[in-house]
Design a protein around this motif. Structure first.
Motif, PDB file in Angstrom:
ATOM      1  N   ASP A  59     -20.667  -9.028  28.917  1.00 60.27           N
ATOM      2  CA  ASP A  59     -20.132  -8.346  29.856  1.00 60.27           C
ATOM      3  C   ASP A  59     -18.941  -9.011  30.651  1.00 60.27           C
ATOM      4  N   ARG A  60     -19.275 -10.279  30.911  1.00 61.03           N
ATOM      5  CA  ARG A  60     -18.589 -11.071  31.694  1.00 61.03           C
ATOM      6  C   ARG A  60     -17.154 -11.304  30.921  1.00 61.03           C
ATOM      7  N   MET A 110      -5.933  -8.824  28.363  1.00 62.20           N
ATOM      8  CA  MET A 110      -6.146  -8.663  27.081  1.00 62.20           C
ATOM      9  C   MET A 110      -7.173  -7.656  26.841  1.00 62.20           C
ATOM     10  N   GLY A 111      -7.122  -7.232  25.566  1.00 63.62           N
ATOM     11  CA  GLY A 111      -7.741  -6.094  25.174  1.00 63.62           C
ATOM     12  C   GLY A 111      -9.010  -6.694  24.364  1.00 63.62           C
ATOM     13  N   VAL A 112     -10.274  -5.994  24.444  1.00 58.07           N
ATOM     14  CA  VAL A 112     -11.321  -6.065  23.550  1.00 58.07           C
ATOM     15  C   VAL A 112     -11.155  -5.230  22.216  1.00 58.07           C
ATOM     16  N   VAL A 113     -10.681  -5.858  21.299  1.00 62.73           N
ATOM     17  CA  VAL A 113     -10.388  -4.975  20.194  1.00 62.73           C
ATOM     18  C   VAL A 113     -11.287  -4.880  19.034  1.00 62.73           C
ATOM     19  N   THR A 114     -12.219  -5.702  18.821  1.00 61.11           N
ATOM     20  CA  THR A 114     -13.321  -5.681  18.057  1.00 61.11           C
ATOM     21  C   THR A 114     -14.578  -6.101  18.666  1.00 61.11           C
ATOM     22  N   GLU A 115     -15.907  -5.876  18.095  1.00 63.05           N
ATOM     23  CA  GLU A 115     -16.929  -6.177  18.771  1.00 63.05           C
ATOM     24  C   GLU A 115     -17.971  -6.320  17.684  1.00 63.05           C
ATOM     25  N   GLY A 163     -13.469  -9.620  19.556  1.00 62.54           N
ATOM     26  CA  GLY A 163     -12.118  -9.942  19.175  1.00 62.54           C
ATOM     27  C   GLY A 163     -11.259  -9.379  20.329  1.00 62.54           C
ATOM     28  N   VAL A 164     -10.349 -10.374  20.690  1.00 59.98           N
ATOM     29  CA  VAL A 164      -9.570 -10.418  21.867  1.00 59.98           C
ATOM     30  C   VAL A 164      -8.015 -10.338  21.627  1.00 59.98           C
ATOM     31  N   TYR A 165      -7.144  -9.389  21.851  1.00 56.57           N
ATOM     32  CA  TYR A 165      -5.632  -9.615  21.833  1.00 56.57           C
ATOM     33  C   TYR A 165      -5.058  -8.596  22.817  1.00 56.57           C
ATOM     34  N   ASN A 166      -3.730  -8.631  22.384  1.00 56.13           N
ATOM     35  CA  ASN A 166      -2.998  -7.666  23.010  1.00 56.13           C
ATOM     36  C   ASN A 166      -1.774  -7.195  22.136  1.00 56.13           C
ATOM     37  N   ARG A 210     -11.323 -14.596  18.304  1.00 62.20           N
ATOM     38  CA  ARG A 210     -12.635 -14.101  18.911  1.00 62.20           C
ATOM     39  C   ARG A 210     -13.207 -15.058  19.698  1.00 62.20           C
ATOM     40  N   PHE A 211     -14.337 -14.514  20.555  1.00 63.11           N
ATOM     41  CA  PHE A 211     -15.044 -15.337  21.364  1.00 63.11           C
ATOM     42  C   PHE A 211     -16.381 -14.986  20.626  1.00 63.11           C
ATOM     43  N   TYR A 212     -17.326 -15.947  20.648  1.00 62.06           N
ATOM     44  CA  TYR A 212     -18.564 -15.895  20.205  1.00 62.06           C
ATOM     45  C   TYR A 212     -19.804 -16.234  21.111  1.00 62.06           C
TER      46      TYR A 212
END
Length: 152
Positions: free
Chosen positions: A39-40, A50-55, A76-79, A100-102
């Motif tokens: 969540d953080r 930035m947007g959360v594009v994938t999860e 997955g984060v991008y804009n 991606r953040f993991y």
């Protein structure tokens, strides 16, 4: 017998461990619980435009099959601003977006945040244009800030 070996292998593999430090990776152990850190990260991504594009992650799907594994989520984060600029610099580089953040759950209930730096992710495309690495370095700063915000 084959199923017993498979079951024992799954139990052995289910022990959580932080991702190893690797060149070009940021690995940050936190005191946050797994879901809290997810969540953080999402909140920090949004706060940094930035947007959360994938999860994605195998934890819930494994639980649906009766297999218990530690929490494991890729975010997955991008804009679009960065996407358009990167496409202009190197069409091929866009295969790497989103970055991606993991988030991985640890045995003690805390979670670790890891990510490959954008400079590492986009380095194979540096030969396409000098802009690729300039954009990647901008993204390094953004991703570092997202990580800092998420773990504080």
């Amino acid at each position: 017998m084959r199923y017993l070996v498979l079951a024992l292998s799954l139990v052995a593999c289910s022990a959580a461990a932080s991702p190893a430090e690797r060149e070009g990776w940021a690995v940050i152990e936190t005191n946050h619980a797994y879901q809290d850190l997810i969540d953080r990260v999402k909140t920090a991504a949004k706060a940094n435009k930035m947007g959360v594009v994938t999860e994605a992650g195998p934890t819930e799907a494994a639980a649906n099959r009766g297999v218990t594994i530690p929490g494991n989520r890729v975010i997955g984060v991008y804009n679009n601003d960065f996407a358009v600029r990167m496409l202009e610099a190197s069409e091929a580089a866009m295969i790497e977006a989103p970055i991606r953040f993991y988030v991985t759950e640890q045995e003690d209930g805390t979670a670790t945040l890891s990510y490959k730096t954008p400079s590492l992710v986009f380095s194979p495309y540096a030969e396409d244009s000098t802009e690729v690495m300039l954009i990647a370095k901008e993204l390094d700063v953004v991703f570092e800030k997202i990580a800092e915000d998420a773990v504080k």
